[in-house]
Write a protein that holds these residues in place. Structure first.
Motif, PDB file in Angstrom:
ATOM      1  N   THR A   1       0.754  -1.259   0.114  1.00  0.00           N
ATOM      2  CA  THR A   1      -0.086  -0.158   0.029  1.00  0.00           C
ATOM      3  C   THR A   1       0.535   0.772   0.468  1.00  0.00           C
ATOM      4  N   LYS A   2       0.002   2.015  -0.341  1.00  0.00           N
ATOM      5  CA  LYS A   2       1.160   3.676   0.286  1.00  0.00           C
ATOM      6  C   LYS A   2       1.650   3.648   1.451  1.00  0.00           C
TER       7      LYS A   2
ATOM      8  N   GLU B   1      -5.901  -3.557  -6.266  1.00  0.00           N
ATOM      9  CA  GLU B   1      -7.028  -2.922  -5.736  1.00  0.00           C
ATOM     10  C   GLU B   1      -6.099  -4.630  -4.560  1.00  0.00           C
ATOM     11  N   GLU B   2      -6.241  -3.947  -3.175  1.00  0.00           N
ATOM     12  CA  GLU B   2      -5.848  -4.872  -1.803  1.00  0.00           C
ATOM     13  C   GLU B   2      -6.371  -6.434  -1.646  1.00  0.00           C
TER      14      GLU B   2
ATOM     15  N   GLU C   1      -1.687   2.224  -9.609  1.00  0.00           N
ATOM     16  CA  GLU C   1      -2.992   2.814  -8.388  1.00  0.00           C
ATOM     17  C   GLU C   1      -2.488   3.320  -7.245  1.00  0.00           C
ATOM     18  N   LYS C   2      -3.469   2.293  -6.643  1.00  0.00           N
ATOM     19  CA  LYS C   2      -3.212   3.339  -5.651  1.00  0.00           C
ATOM     20  C   LYS C   2      -2.326   2.289  -4.478  1.00  0.00           C
ATOM     21  N   LEU C   3      -1.735   1.261  -4.902  1.00  0.00           N
ATOM     22  CA  LEU C   3      -0.316   0.386  -4.608  1.00  0.00           C
ATOM     23  C   LEU C   3       1.098   0.891  -5.105  1.00  0.00           C
TER      24      LEU C   3
END
Length: 193
Positions: free
Chosen positions: A18-19, A106-107, A70-72
């Motif tokens: 994750t970020k 996504e996670e 993206e979010k990762l």
């Protein structure tokens, strides 16, 4: 006698995180403790300079080569003396593998396909060194059925078929015994206890 030492260009670990640096899936390619890997990944976001377009950051001991997803992040942790161009090429391959197994980045999706990703990661890197493979080869290798697995499946299927046939035979015998027994006891009086 001339002895040459192996190159010290080693990929220590690869992770999708994750970020905030929380590992979703991580694979270390050299002997490292889980705590050490988690510590390295937790330190990663703090080292990044916001607004800069770099794809790597360094500490005194390691280099992080990363790509946003993206979010990762797809993050490779390497030795500092590794070849940065090779590291970037390896990172591109890792980043291309993830969408092959995950519909969305996504996670939850990454977690759901973590073993597929780890198997693919193992095809890219062995003992810290990149293998000479491309995306198509990785897909082929991870989908390949072994001969032993096929033999095992065939034996198990045969055993299941035989067990079902035996079960039907025994059920038929039991039904015949019940039918024969009920005819034998017809008209007999059973005393109540």
């Amino acid at each position: 006698i001339v002895c040459s030492a192996p190159p010290l260009q080693v990929l220590l670990a690869a992770a999708v995180c994750t970020k905030a640096g929380k590992a979703i899936v991580s694979r270390q390619f050299v002997e490292m403790t889980r705590t050490r890997v988690e510590g390295l990944l937790a330190a990663f976001p703090k080292l990044m300079n916001t607004g800069k377009q770099h794809t790597f950051v360094e500490t005194e001991s390691v280099r992080y080569v990363y790509q946003p997803l993206e979010k990762l992040y797809m993050v490779l942790v390497t030795t500092k003396n590794s070849n940065i161009l090779e590291d970037l090429e390896t990172l591109r391959l890792f980043s291309r593998v993830i969408p092959e197994y995950c519909r969305v980045l996504e996670e939850g999706e990454i977690s759901e396909h973590c073993f597929d990703l780890i198997f693919a990661f193992d095809e890219i890197v062995a003992l810290g060194y990149r293998e000479n493979v491309n995306l198509a080869q990785i897909r082929t290798f991870t989908e390949m059925d072994s001969h032993e697995e096929k033999v095992f499946r065939a034996i198990r299927e045969t055993q299941e078929i035989e067990a079902k046939a035996e079960m039907r035979r025994k059920a038929k015998e039991l039904q015949q015994a019940l039918n024969t027994g009920s005819e034998h006891w017809k008209g007999q009086w059973w005393p109540s206890g």
